[in-house]
Scaffold this motif. Structure first.
Motif, PDB file in Angstrom:
ATOM      1  N   PRO A   1       0.807  -1.218   0.000  1.00  0.00           N
ATOM      2  CA  PRO A   1       0.000   0.000   0.000  1.00  0.00           C
ATOM      3  C   PRO A   1       0.842   1.271   0.000  1.00  0.00           C
ATOM      4  O   PRO A   1       0.337   2.354  -0.294  1.00  0.00           O
ATOM      5  CB  PRO A   1      -0.837  -0.115   1.287  1.00  0.00           C
ATOM      6  CG  PRO A   1      -0.118  -1.098   2.134  1.00  0.00           C
ATOM      7  CD  PRO A   1       0.568  -2.042   1.200  1.00  0.00           C
ATOM      8  N   ASP A   2       2.142   1.140   0.323  1.00  0.00           N
ATOM      9  CA  ASP A   2       3.044   2.294   0.260  1.00  0.00           C
ATOM     10  C   ASP A   2       3.556   2.548  -1.144  1.00  0.00           C
ATOM     11  O   ASP A   2       4.335   3.485  -1.378  1.00  0.00           O
ATOM     12  CB  ASP A   2       4.231   2.100   1.210  1.00  0.00           C
ATOM     13  CG  ASP A   2       4.995   0.801   0.954  1.00  0.00           C
ATOM     14  OD1 ASP A   2       4.669   0.095  -0.023  1.00  0.00           O
ATOM     15  OD2 ASP A   2       5.907   0.491   1.735  1.00  0.00           O
ATOM     16  N   GLY A   3       3.127   1.698  -2.108  1.00  0.00           N
ATOM     17  CA  GLY A   3       3.534   1.879  -3.488  1.00  0.00           C
ATOM     18  C   GLY A   3       4.863   1.250  -3.826  1.00  0.00           C
ATOM     19  O   GLY A   3       5.338   1.373  -4.965  1.00  0.00           O
ATOM     20  N   ASP A   4       5.487   0.569  -2.873  1.00  0.00           N
ATOM     21  CA  ASP A   4       6.789  -0.057  -3.099  1.00  0.00           C
ATOM     22  C   ASP A   4       6.644  -1.550  -3.374  1.00  0.00           C
ATOM     23  O   ASP A   4       5.718  -2.202  -2.889  1.00  0.00           O
ATOM     24  CB  ASP A   4       7.704   0.150  -1.889  1.00  0.00           C
ATOM     25  CG  ASP A   4       8.182   1.576  -1.762  1.00  0.00           C
ATOM     26  OD1 ASP A   4       8.129   2.316  -2.775  1.00  0.00           O
ATOM     27  OD2 ASP A   4       8.597   1.976  -0.658  1.00  0.00           O
ATOM     28  N   LEU A   5       7.611  -2.065  -4.126  1.00  0.00           N
ATOM     29  CA  LEU A   5       7.624  -3.471  -4.519  1.00  0.00           C
ATOM     30  C   LEU A   5       8.333  -4.304  -3.455  1.00  0.00           C
ATOM     31  O   LEU A   5       9.441  -3.973  -3.036  1.00  0.00           O
ATOM     32  CB  LEU A   5       8.354  -3.600  -5.856  1.00  0.00           C
ATOM     33  CG  LEU A   5       8.165  -4.848  -6.694  1.00  0.00           C
ATOM     34  CD1 LEU A   5       6.736  -4.926  -7.229  1.00  0.00           C
ATOM     35  CD2 LEU A   5       9.148  -4.846  -7.861  1.00  0.00           C
ATOM     36  N   TYR A   6       7.684  -5.374  -2.999  1.00  0.00           N
ATOM     37  CA  TYR A   6       8.279  -6.263  -2.008  1.00  0.00           C
ATOM     38  C   TYR A   6       8.558  -7.659  -2.572  1.00  0.00           C
ATOM     39  O   TYR A   6       9.271  -8.445  -1.951  1.00  0.00           O
ATOM     40  CB  TYR A   6       7.372  -6.396  -0.777  1.00  0.00           C
ATOM     41  CG  TYR A   6       7.345  -5.142   0.052  1.00  0.00           C
ATOM     42  CD1 TYR A   6       8.191  -4.976   1.145  1.00  0.00           C
ATOM     43  CD2 TYR A   6       6.481  -4.098  -0.272  1.00  0.00           C
ATOM     44  CE1 TYR A   6       8.174  -3.815   1.902  1.00  0.00           C
ATOM     45  CE2 TYR A   6       6.460  -2.929   0.478  1.00  0.00           C
ATOM     46  CZ  TYR A   6       7.306  -2.794   1.558  1.00  0.00           C
ATOM     47  OH  TYR A   6       7.304  -1.637   2.302  1.00  0.00           O
ATOM     48  N   GLN A   7       7.974  -7.985  -3.711  1.00  0.00           N
ATOM     49  CA  GLN A   7       8.167  -9.277  -4.350  1.00  0.00           C
ATOM     50  C   GLN A   7       8.239  -9.068  -5.858  1.00  0.00           C
ATOM     51  O   GLN A   7       7.592  -8.162  -6.389  1.00  0.00           O
ATOM     52  CB  GLN A   7       7.008 -10.231  -4.021  1.00  0.00           C
ATOM     53  CG  GLN A   7       6.815 -10.515  -2.539  1.00  0.00           C
ATOM     54  CD  GLN A   7       5.504 -11.247  -2.289  1.00  0.00           C
ATOM     55  OE1 GLN A   7       4.457 -10.641  -2.173  1.00  0.00           O
ATOM     56  NE2 GLN A   7       5.571 -12.574  -2.204  1.00  0.00           N
ATOM     57  N   LEU A   8       9.026  -9.905  -6.537  1.00  0.00           N
ATOM     58  CA  LEU A   8       9.046  -9.900  -7.999  1.00  0.00           C
ATOM     59  C   LEU A   8       8.269 -11.114  -8.498  1.00  0.00           C
ATOM     60  O   LEU A   8       8.563 -12.241  -8.092  1.00  0.00           O
ATOM     61  CB  LEU A   8      10.479  -9.960  -8.525  1.00  0.00           C
ATOM     62  CG  LEU A   8      11.343  -8.721  -8.313  1.00  0.00           C
ATOM     63  CD1 LEU A   8      12.737  -8.959  -8.878  1.00  0.00           C
ATOM     64  CD2 LEU A   8      10.723  -7.504  -8.981  1.00  0.00           C
ATOM     65  N   PRO A   9       7.270 -10.919  -9.365  1.00  0.00           N
ATOM     66  CA  PRO A   9       6.509 -12.059  -9.873  1.00  0.00           C
ATOM     67  C   PRO A   9       7.429 -13.070 -10.545  1.00  0.00           C
ATOM     68  O   PRO A   9       8.256 -12.724 -11.387  1.00  0.00           O
ATOM     69  CB  PRO A   9       5.551 -11.410 -10.881  1.00  0.00           C
ATOM     70  CG  PRO A   9       5.415  -9.999 -10.404  1.00  0.00           C
ATOM     71  CD  PRO A   9       6.766  -9.634  -9.866  1.00  0.00           C
ATOM     72  N   ASP A  10       7.267 -14.325 -10.171  1.00  0.00           N
ATOM     73  CA  ASP A  10       8.131 -15.403 -10.651  1.00  0.00           C
ATOM     74  C   ASP A  10       7.375 -16.349 -11.560  1.00  0.00           C
ATOM     75  O   ASP A  10       7.946 -16.889 -12.498  1.00  0.00           O
ATOM     76  CB  ASP A  10       8.696 -16.163  -9.438  1.00  0.00           C
ATOM     77  CG  ASP A  10       9.609 -17.307  -9.837  1.00  0.00           C
ATOM     78  OD1 ASP A  10       9.148 -18.462  -9.763  1.00  0.00           O
ATOM     79  OD2 ASP A  10      10.760 -17.054 -10.216  1.00  0.00           O
ATOM     80  N   GLN A  11       6.104 -16.599 -11.279  1.00  0.00           N
ATOM     81  CA  GLN A  11       5.266 -17.431 -12.138  1.00  0.00           C
ATOM     82  C   GLN A  11       3.815 -17.064 -11.895  1.00  0.00           C
ATOM     83  O   GLN A  11       3.489 -16.427 -10.895  1.00  0.00           O
ATOM     84  CB  GLN A  11       5.505 -18.921 -11.865  1.00  0.00           C
ATOM     85  CG  GLN A  11       5.537 -19.329 -10.412  1.00  0.00           C
ATOM     86  CD  GLN A  11       4.172 -19.627  -9.810  1.00  0.00           C
ATOM     87  OE1 GLN A  11       3.175 -19.679 -10.512  1.00  0.00           O
ATOM     88  NE2 GLN A  11       4.120 -19.815  -8.507  1.00  0.00           N
ATOM     89  N   GLN A  12       2.967 -17.412 -12.843  1.00  0.00           N
ATOM     90  CA  GLN A  12       1.550 -17.081 -12.759  1.00  0.00           C
ATOM     91  C   GLN A  12       0.714 -18.339 -12.993  1.00  0.00           C
ATOM     92  O   GLN A  12       1.109 -19.226 -13.752  1.00  0.00           O
ATOM     93  CB  GLN A  12       1.172 -16.042 -13.839  1.00  0.00           C
ATOM     94  CG  GLN A  12       1.974 -14.761 -13.803  1.00  0.00           C
ATOM     95  CD  GLN A  12       1.495 -13.812 -12.745  1.00  0.00           C
ATOM     96  OE1 GLN A  12       0.367 -13.889 -12.277  1.00  0.00           O
ATOM     97  NE2 GLN A  12       2.344 -12.870 -12.360  1.00  0.00           N
ATOM     98  N   PHE A  13      -0.443 -18.393 -12.343  1.00  0.00           N
ATOM     99  CA  PHE A  13      -1.450 -19.390 -12.689  1.00  0.00           C
ATOM    100  C   PHE A  13      -2.426 -18.724 -13.658  1.00  0.00           C
ATOM    101  O   PHE A  13      -3.221 -17.885 -13.252  1.00  0.00           O
ATOM    102  CB  PHE A  13      -2.194 -19.888 -11.447  1.00  0.00           C
ATOM    103  CG  PHE A  13      -1.344 -20.709 -10.527  1.00  0.00           C
ATOM    104  CD1 PHE A  13      -0.990 -22.003 -10.857  1.00  0.00           C
ATOM    105  CD2 PHE A  13      -0.894 -20.191  -9.328  1.00  0.00           C
ATOM    106  CE1 PHE A  13      -0.196 -22.760 -10.017  1.00  0.00           C
ATOM    107  CE2 PHE A  13      -0.099 -20.943  -8.476  1.00  0.00           C
ATOM    108  CZ  PHE A  13       0.244 -22.230  -8.826  1.00  0.00           C
ATOM    109  N   ALA A  14      -2.306 -19.069 -14.923  1.00  0.00           N
ATOM    110  CA  ALA A  14      -3.116 -18.405 -15.941  1.00  0.00           C
ATOM    111  C   ALA A  14      -4.498 -19.035 -16.027  1.00  0.00           C
ATOM    112  O   ALA A  14      -4.639 -20.256 -16.058  1.00  0.00           O
ATOM    113  CB  ALA A  14      -2.439 -18.487 -17.299  1.00  0.00           C
ATOM    114  N   ASN A  15      -5.528 -18.205 -16.066  1.00  0.00           N
ATOM    115  CA  ASN A  15      -6.895 -18.668 -16.288  1.00  0.00           C
ATOM    116  C   ASN A  15      -7.383 -18.069 -17.601  1.00  0.00           C
ATOM    117  O   ASN A  15      -7.384 -16.850 -17.778  1.00  0.00           O
ATOM    118  CB  ASN A  15      -7.806 -18.222 -15.141  1.00  0.00           C
ATOM    119  CG  ASN A  15      -7.538 -19.010 -13.889  1.00  0.00           C
ATOM    120  OD1 ASN A  15      -8.075 -20.089 -13.714  1.00  0.00           O
ATOM    121  ND2 ASN A  15      -6.706 -18.467 -13.001  1.00  0.00           N
ATOM    122  N   LEU A  16      -7.766 -18.934 -18.516  1.00  0.00           N
ATOM    123  CA  LEU A  16      -8.100 -18.506 -19.864  1.00  0.00           C
ATOM    124  C   LEU A  16      -9.578 -18.715 -20.163  1.00  0.00           C
ATOM    125  O   LEU A  16     -10.198 -19.643 -19.661  1.00  0.00           O
ATOM    126  CB  LEU A  16      -7.278 -19.296 -20.888  1.00  0.00           C
ATOM    127  CG  LEU A  16      -5.763 -19.303 -20.683  1.00  0.00           C
ATOM    128  CD1 LEU A  16      -5.101 -20.185 -21.744  1.00  0.00           C
ATOM    129  CD2 LEU A  16      -5.187 -17.899 -20.721  1.00  0.00           C
TER     130      LEU A  16
END
Length: 281
Positions: free
Chosen positions: A171-186
């Motif tokens: 909520p402070d606008g800062d990044l705490y994690q880098l996305p590594d993989q996604q569960f894609a829903n199509l």
């Protein structure tokens, strides 16, 4: 004792620790030719990036990095292939351990509660963004990559190219994690049916809006009702049913409620990112 942990660090994005004199440009070229294809970068650009990693790793000789993630194919590849490539190219040894999802969460919690450095980095669910931003026990990556770790942060790292950073930003606008993989829903549909002028006209006459990919749950229901009860058959072939998942699995229930219903706007707007909250949140 290490107070902070690295959370959901994408492989190769940040040098978190350590290395030896084994860094090897020839090894980099081998991996580029044999494994890192296809790529949006040319081979020359890939080698230039690997040369930066080799140079940046030089001050960290003699150390190792310990990483923990859960057992899904993406992380198995990171553990078995990328960790080996990273060590051969930079001289940094990455011990990438894989455990069950619950054990990963337990390790994260234990490290935060005790301050004991169990692992240097974790690949953990972005659901923990609230915990990480609130407790300040994971590195604030925005501050870290722009400050203390600036010299060992890949200058070619394009944060705007990541999918899902809205889920890993506090909520402070800062990044705490880098996305590594996604569960894609199509959403799969018969585009040829949706493009038929007779069906488009009939649908709009009945529902008052254009036939197209649904943007909310009520539109999804309207489309199902229209093709099932009004159209019934196309070119003499009956229409029957629809499919969300074609494989029996214990996660079907929460896939429907967590993924489909929340994508359709059926969840409450939640903190910290305003994304709909369902039983995950």
């Amino acid at each position: 004792m290490r107070k902070y942990l690295l959370s959901a660090v994408a492989a190769g994005a940040v040098l978190a620790g350590a290395g030896s004199a084994l860094a090897d440009e020839a090894a980099a070229q081998k991996w580029i030719d044999q494994e890192f294809q296809p790529s949006v970068l040319s081979k020359d650009d890939q080698l230039a990036e690997m040369q930066w990693f080799i140079k940046a790793a030089e001050p960290f000789s003699g150390m190792e990095v310990n990483v923990l993630s859960e057992g899904i194919p993406t992380h198995s590849y990171e553990s078995e292939v990328l960790a080996k490539a990273f060590e051969e190219i930079t001289g940094i040894k990455v011990n990438h351990q894989i455990l069950g999802e619950g054990e990963v969460v337990q390790a994260v919690q234990t490290q935060m509660q005790t301050g004991r450095n169990l692992y240097d980095a974790y690949v953990n669910d972005s659901d923990l963004i609230g915990t990480h931003s609130r407790l300040q026990l994971a590195y604030n990556l925005t501050d870290w990559m722009g400050g203390a770790a600036k010299d060992v942060t890949n200058p070619g790292l394009d944060l705007d190219d990541f999918m899902g950073t809205q889920f890993t930003t506090g909520p402070d606008g800062d990044l705490y994690q880098l996305p590594d993989q996604q569960f894609a829903n199509l959403y799969w549909f018969r585009k040829d049916w949706f493009d038929r002028e007779d069906l488009k006209t009939a649908f709009k006459d009945k529902y008052g809006y254009d036939l197209g990919v649904p943007v909310n749950w009520s539109a999804y229901e309207d489309i199902a009702e229209f093709f099932t009860n009004d159209v019934k058959e196309v070119d003499g072939v009956p229409i029957f049913g629809h499919m969300d998942y074609g494989k029996r699995a214990p996660d079907l229930g929460w896939r429907m409620t967590d993924a489909w219903l929340s994508m359709a706007g059926a969840g409450d707007k939640g903190e910290p990112n305003g994304i709909p909250v369902d039983e995950w949140g």
